[in-house]
Design an enzyme around this catalytic site. Structure first.
Site, PDB file in Angstrom:
ATOM      1  N   TYR A  49      28.086  12.634  -1.884  1.00  0.00           N
ATOM      2  CA  TYR A  49      28.849  11.442  -2.697  1.00  0.00           C
ATOM      3  C   TYR A  49      30.328  11.387  -2.253  1.00  0.00           C
ATOM      4  CZ  TYR A  49      29.836   8.200  -6.551  1.00  0.00           C
ATOM      5  OH  TYR A  49      30.348   7.331  -7.213  1.00  0.00           O
TER       6      TYR A  49
ATOM      7  N   LYS B  14      25.248   7.687  -6.663  1.00  0.00           N
ATOM      8  CA  LYS B  14      25.568   7.672  -8.006  1.00  0.00           C
ATOM      9  C   LYS B  14      24.320   8.031  -8.662  1.00  0.00           C
ATOM     10  CE  LYS B  14      29.537   6.605  -9.501  1.00  0.00           C
ATOM     11  NZ  LYS B  14      29.913   5.360 -10.057  1.00  0.00           N
TER      12      LYS B  14
END
Length: 388
Positions: free
Chosen positions: A64, A136
């Site tokens: 991420y 996410k």
């Protein structure tokens, strides 16, 4: 000595985890580490999630932020298997079937959906916004323990106004300018209805929608479905927690604060709205009185009632005050609390925290920077309270 099958399996799994982490640590480039983890996600999802959960602090920056900053821009070019669901205008009338087929019979509990129009500080990335949805959705498993089989990342591929992407032969999204108006609304409405039809209590997270759609979609669907906008509300929750922590340290009251926010997009105005709501919840302030305690600067200067170029989400903070063109002068005129919510430093190239708060006895400065180029690389010097 005989070893049971269960014991042999446990030892083999542990060894595989150690070997995979050792291999990943020897990869020099962050993007190559990301690709290594993506291949593992596709080929051995059990090992992927075991590694991610057991080594979250080390691996979340790989799968991420901040590594995904480069991934967003090059997503269509990368040799990866797409895990998320793609919904396009051509799927009108078949959206529910697309969702049901993707879920494979599992009850979908969490959906992260984006149309890729405003991805952090990178702008309109169209289909490449899938990277943000896929990134996410991992947080729900790693941080909240949600079974990844019931987590759906999704991109509404409705085109892009990014001419560079449209001209790129490797771009995997549909090659047209962004769908707008009733056709866009109809597609979103069918998608939202399909999510609700899968299960009434599915959580839906709006992610990186442009200002033109983010606020109105949230206003429309939040009362009808379990949904929130992470850019507007998620950032605000974390910021408010920081404000409460600062107030506990200083022994001050929230209604006595003056908030100055640099950046008046979704995240910035979401922060102000929640802080104002907290003021009203803890005091007898009216809505108007709470709003009068929050001030904003966008790229053109202080938001005030004399300006005629304001978007609707900025209007509640357009107070009857003189226009101030820059951050430094504004900071000297608003006491006690400064907050920066900005995707870059473009609105204040000579930004200096110490200069900005030197007129305040107990300043609390928050930096909520979400960019993957120069902003995160720029050093931010700590400011001391100017105790007199």
């Amino acid at each position: 000595m005989a070893v049971s099958g269960a014991r042999r399996f446990t030892m083999t799994t542990a060894m595989a985890e150690l070997a995979a982490m050792e291999a990943m640590r020897h990869i020099p480039k962050e993007l190559d580490k990301y690709l290594y983890m993506r291949r593992m996600h596709h080929e051995n999802p059990a090992l992927f999630y075991k590694l991610l959960i057991n080594n979250a602090q080390e691996l979340l920056p790989v799968v991420y932020a901040p590594t995904v900053g480069q991934v967003y821009q090059d997503y269509s070019k990368l040799p990866i298997h797409i895990h998320g669901l793609v919904i396009r205008p051509e799927h009108r009338g078949r959206v529910y079937k697309k969702l049901k087929d993707w879920s494979g019979g599992h009850r979908v509990r969490v959906v992260v959906v984006t149309d890729g129009e405003r991805v952090l500080g990178l702008g309109d990335l169209g289909f490449n916004g899938m990277a943000i949805a896929e990134g996410k959705i991992l947080l729900y498993t790693v941080m909240a323990g949600v079974n990844p089989a019931v987590c759906m990342p999704c991109v509404l591929d409705v085109g892009t106004n990014n001419q560079q992407l449209l001209a790129d032969p490797t771009y995997k999204g549909i090659r047209q300018t962004r769908l707008r108006g009733q056709e866009y609304d109809d597609l979103v409405d069918e998608f939202m209805g399909a999510v609700k039809s899968l299960h009434d209590h599915t959580l839906l997270q709006f992610e990186d929608f442009g200002n033109q759609n983010a606020f109105r979609l949230l206003d429309k669907y939040a009362p009808l479905q379990c949904s929130f906008n992470d850019d507007i509300q998620g950032t605000a929750c974390i910021t408010l927690a920081g404000v409460f922590s600062a107030l506990r340290i200083t022994g001050q009251n929230i209604e006595d604060q003056r908030i100055l926010v640099l950046g008046a997009g979704e995240a910035g105005t979401g922060v102000g709205q929640l802080i104002c709501k907290a003021m009203r919840a803890q005091t007898k302030l009216t809505e108007e009185e709470s709003l009068q305690r929050c001030f904003y600067l966008d790229s053109k200067g202080l938001i005030c009632s004399s300006r005629t170029d304001l978007q609707h989400h900025k209007l509640p903070f357009a107070h009857h005050v003189p226009f101030i063109p820059n951050l430094l002068d504004a900071g000297q005129n608003v006491r006690t609390l400064l907050k920066q919510v900005s995707l870059d430093f473009s609105t204040s190239s000579d930004f200096c925290p110490c200069r900005l708060v030197r007129h305040h006895r107990k300043p609390r400065t928050y930096f909520l920077i979400a960019s993957f180029s120069t902003s995160l690389a720029a050093p931010i010097l700590p400011c001391r309270s100017m105790e007199q």
